[in-house]
Scaffold this active site. Structure first.
Site, PDB file in Angstrom:
ATOM      1  N   ASN A  28       4.634  -1.971   9.531  1.00  0.00           N
ATOM      2  CA  ASN A  28       3.437  -1.126   9.570  1.00  0.00           C
ATOM      3  C   ASN A  28       2.590  -1.566  10.766  1.00  0.00           C
ATOM      4  OD1 ASN A  28       0.818  -0.166   9.213  1.00  0.00           O
ATOM      5  ND2 ASN A  28       0.883  -0.334   6.984  1.00  0.00           N
ATOM      6  N   HIS A  77       2.069   8.161   8.502  1.00  0.00           N
ATOM      7  CA  HIS A  77       1.804   6.758   8.817  1.00  0.00           C
ATOM      8  C   HIS A  77       2.880   5.909   8.145  1.00  0.00           C
ATOM      9  CE1 HIS A  77       0.126   2.853   9.033  1.00  0.00           C
ATOM     10  NE2 HIS A  77      -0.361   2.831   7.807  1.00  0.00           N
ATOM     11  N   CYS A  98      -5.430   2.443  10.444  1.00  0.00           N
ATOM     12  CA  CYS A  98      -4.125   3.119  10.477  1.00  0.00           C
ATOM     13  C   CYS A  98      -4.256   4.616  10.745  1.00  0.00           C
ATOM     14  CB  CYS A  98      -3.381   2.888   9.166  1.00  0.00           C
ATOM     15  SG  CYS A  98      -3.162   1.144   8.800  1.00  0.00           S
TER      16      CYS A  98
HETATM   17  O1  UT7 Z   1      -1.498   0.706   6.388  1.00  0.00           O
HETATM   18  C1  UT7 Z   1      -2.590   0.907   5.572  1.00  0.00           C
HETATM   19  C2  UT7 Z   1      -2.186   1.486   4.272  1.00  0.00           C
HETATM   20  N1  UT7 Z   1      -1.421   0.535   3.561  1.00  0.00           N
HETATM   21  C3  UT7 Z   1      -0.588   0.916   2.621  1.00  0.00           C
HETATM   22  O2  UT7 Z   1      -0.458   2.079   2.373  1.00  0.00           O
HETATM   23  C4  UT7 Z   1       0.108  -0.157   1.827  1.00  0.00           C
HETATM   24  C5  UT7 Z   1       0.143   0.233   0.386  1.00  0.00           C
HETATM   25  N2  UT7 Z   1       0.667  -0.801  -0.524  1.00  0.00           N
HETATM   26  C6  UT7 Z   1       1.978  -1.194  -0.528  1.00  0.00           C
HETATM   27  O3  UT7 Z   1       2.740  -0.805   0.313  1.00  0.00           O
HETATM   28  C7  UT7 Z   1       2.418  -2.059  -1.685  1.00  0.00           C
HETATM   29  O4  UT7 Z   1       1.338  -2.200  -2.577  1.00  0.00           O
HETATM   30  C8  UT7 Z   1       2.967  -3.451  -1.287  1.00  0.00           C
HETATM   31  C9  UT7 Z   1       4.298  -3.289  -0.610  1.00  0.00           C
HETATM   32  C10 UT7 Z   1       1.961  -4.156  -0.394  1.00  0.00           C
HETATM   33  C11 UT7 Z   1       3.167  -4.314  -2.522  1.00  0.00           C
HETATM   34  O5  UT7 Z   1       4.057  -3.684  -3.415  1.00  0.00           O
HETATM   35  P1  UT7 Z   1       3.656  -3.441  -4.931  1.00  0.00           P
HETATM   36  O6  UT7 Z   1       4.801  -2.813  -5.575  1.00  0.00           O
HETATM   37  O7  UT7 Z   1       2.351  -2.683  -4.972  1.00  0.00           O
HETATM   38  O8  UT7 Z   1       3.464  -4.916  -5.463  1.00  0.00           O
HETATM   39  P2  UT7 Z   1       2.285  -5.522  -6.357  1.00  0.00           P
HETATM   40  O9  UT7 Z   1       1.196  -6.026  -5.483  1.00  0.00           O
HETATM   41  O10 UT7 Z   1       1.914  -4.544  -7.438  1.00  0.00           O
HETATM   42  O11 UT7 Z   1       3.015  -6.764  -7.029  1.00  0.00           O
HETATM   43  C12 UT7 Z   1       4.102  -6.573  -7.938  1.00  0.00           C
HETATM   44  C13 UT7 Z   1       4.715  -7.919  -8.289  1.00  0.00           C
HETATM   45  C14 UT7 Z   1       3.703  -8.938  -8.771  1.00  0.00           C
HETATM   46  O12 UT7 Z   1       4.366  -9.745  -9.733  1.00  0.00           O
HETATM   47  P3  UT7 Z   1       4.176  -9.458 -11.304  1.00  0.00           P
HETATM   48  O13 UT7 Z   1       2.729  -9.594 -11.571  1.00  0.00           O
HETATM   49  O14 UT7 Z   1       4.697  -8.082 -11.544  1.00  0.00           O
HETATM   50  O15 UT7 Z   1       5.035 -10.524 -11.944  1.00  0.00           O
HETATM   51  C15 UT7 Z   1       3.393  -9.765  -7.557  1.00  0.00           C
HETATM   52  O16 UT7 Z   1       3.006 -11.079  -7.887  1.00  0.00           O
HETATM   53  O17 UT7 Z   1       5.302  -8.504  -7.103  1.00  0.00           O
HETATM   54  C16 UT7 Z   1       4.711  -9.780  -6.845  1.00  0.00           C
HETATM   55  N3  UT7 Z   1       4.546  -9.889  -5.399  1.00  0.00           N
HETATM   56  C17 UT7 Z   1       5.494 -10.370  -4.584  1.00  0.00           C
HETATM   57  N4  UT7 Z   1       6.730 -10.842  -4.811  1.00  0.00           N
HETATM   58  C18 UT7 Z   1       7.445 -11.230  -3.760  1.00  0.00           C
HETATM   59  C19 UT7 Z   1       3.478  -9.517  -4.659  1.00  0.00           C
HETATM   60  N5  UT7 Z   1       3.730  -9.741  -3.356  1.00  0.00           N
HETATM   61  C20 UT7 Z   1       4.968 -10.259  -3.277  1.00  0.00           C
HETATM   62  C21 UT7 Z   1       5.759 -10.676  -2.217  1.00  0.00           C
HETATM   63  N6  UT7 Z   1       7.001 -11.148  -2.499  1.00  0.00           N
HETATM   64  N7  UT7 Z   1       5.350 -10.615  -0.931  1.00  0.00           N
END
Ligand code: UT7
Length: 341
Positions: free
Chosen positions: A297, A266, A130
């Site tokens: 992205n 980005h 990225c």
């Molecule tokens: O391009 C390179 C650089 N990349 C980035 O900068 C990306 C950085 N990361 C992100 O943008 C975020 O971490 C994401 C958008 C990918 C994910 O969001 P998050 O707020 O970090 O979610 P998480 O992985 O911490 O998960 C939170 C909750 C979990 O449930 P519990 O444990 O709180 O009950 C996950 O199981 O959301 C759940 N979850 C989902 N729910 C619905 C994880 N993925 C999903 C999903 N749909 N796709």
């Protein structure tokens, strides 16, 4: 021993220019097919609401079979050349940033250069995920200033859908396809500020191809190597560290946030963009690129696509001062201030 060596005189001549560098033109190619959240949610047990809340993404674009890495690159590059009013034959080097040209060798850059009608330029690919486009702009500026090229075409392009697992909840709704390009050339005044760039190999595993090619070749059953990401850890790193890198880039360019017209980070996640803008205390007058909402992205393509969108929306004008910052797998990052063409 030659006479030059005997007298202590230099034995080879160095290139010197005394010129500065600037971006002369920007171009974009967005794949035709618009994919709303509703199309990706079933395979990952998610919802439109969750995706919008956590990432700000409403739609993204997925390439169709004819929209190859080469095809999208050529289209974006043609637009950048036209914007720069530079003929392809004036391009001395083509730098392509990508992680989704699915052939180990050769690089895709020479094929793109030939299709564009460039005349035997240096042409090579770089892999900084990225952060790739910002790495390419940095190389291009140094090439122009150092005299190894007068005009450099930098392309950021991805067809990430080829390496996405549509059932992976951490990546399937984020990543997408597209291409952006810039022509970098000489300038009488500085118009690409000093880069602040770096990497952190301690976090090598956070975004990576899940299986390396040796695993794929050794597997008794066919496997496709997919992109995988530990999103929360990347989110923390980007939100807390990248604002500092942005401020350092402003400082090295000799300006403050009050001198800034546009901020083009980005397009990883709208919440990361907001966190960076808050941490940097950007004034309300700074126009912020928010292309991720409709584009997803697109990794190496995201910064030039976001910049092109600012122009399309009338939020970027020639002569504006913009901060570009890109970050991702490696982990790797690069930030620089540029004067817009
Ligand atoms: O391009 C390179 C650089 N990349 C980035 O900068 C990306 C950085 N990361 C992100 O943008 C975020 O971490 C994401 C958008 C990918 C994910 O969001 P998050 O707020 O970090 O979610 P998480 O992985 O911490 O998960 C939170 C909750 C979990 O449930 P519990 O444990 O709180 O009950 C996950 O199981 O959301 C759940 N979850 C989902 N729910 C619905 C994880 N993925 C999903 C999903 N749909 N796709």
């Amino acid at each position: 021993m030659s006479q030059a060596a005997a007298t202590g005189a230099p034995r080879v001549l160095a290139t010197t220019t005394g010129t500065h560098a600037r971006i002369l033109g920007i171009g974009a190619y967005r794949p035709r097919r618009l994919v709303p959240n509703s199309e990706v949610v079933d395979a990952i047990d998610s919802s439109d609401e969750w995706i919008q809340q956590r990432s700000g993404i409403r739609t993204r674009r997925f390439a169709e079979p004819d929209e190859s890495v080469q095809m999208m690159s050529v289209a974006a590059a043609r637009e950048a050349l036209a914007h720069a009013r530079i003929d392809a034959r004036q391009i001395d080097a083509v730098v392509v940033a990508t992680v989704s040209h699915l052939m180990q060798t050769p690089a895709i850059a020479p094929a793109i250069a030939t299709e564009l009608g460039c005349e035997e330029p240096a042409a090579f690919d770089i892999s900084a995920a990225c952060a790739g486009f910002s790495h390419g702009v940095t190389l291009a500026a140094d090439m122009v200033r150092g005299g190894s090229a007068r005009h450099v075409l930098v392309i950021g392009v991805e067809r990430l859908t080829d390496i996405l697992d549509a059932t992976d909840r951490g990546t399937a709704f984020i990543f997408a396809d597209g291409a952006g390009a810039a022509v970098v050339g000489p300038s009488e005044v500085p118009a690409i500020g000093p880069v602040v760039w770096g990497s952190d190999g301690e976090q090598f595993d956070l975004i990576r191809q899940r299986e390396d090619w040796r695993d794929v070749m050794a597997s008794p059953t066919p496997i496709t190597p997919h992109l995988t990401m530990q999103g929360a850890a990347v989110f923390r790193w980007a939100s807390f560290t990248m604002a500092k890198i942005g401020l350092q880039a402003l400082d090295r360019a000799g300006i403050t946030v009050d001198d800034l017209d546009c901020f083009v980070p980005h397009q990883a996640n709208m919440r990361i963009t907001d966190a960076m803008a808050r941490a940097m205390k950007l004034p309300d007058s700074v126009r912020i690129a928010r292309d991720v909402a409709d584009q997803g992205n697109t990794s190496a393509a995201s910064v030039p696509l976001a910049l092109a969108r600012l122009y399309e929306d009338g939020d970027a004008r020639s002569g504006d001062v913009a901060l570009l910052i890109a970050f991702g797998a490696g982990l790797a990052y690069a930030a620089q201030v540029v004067v817009l063409p």
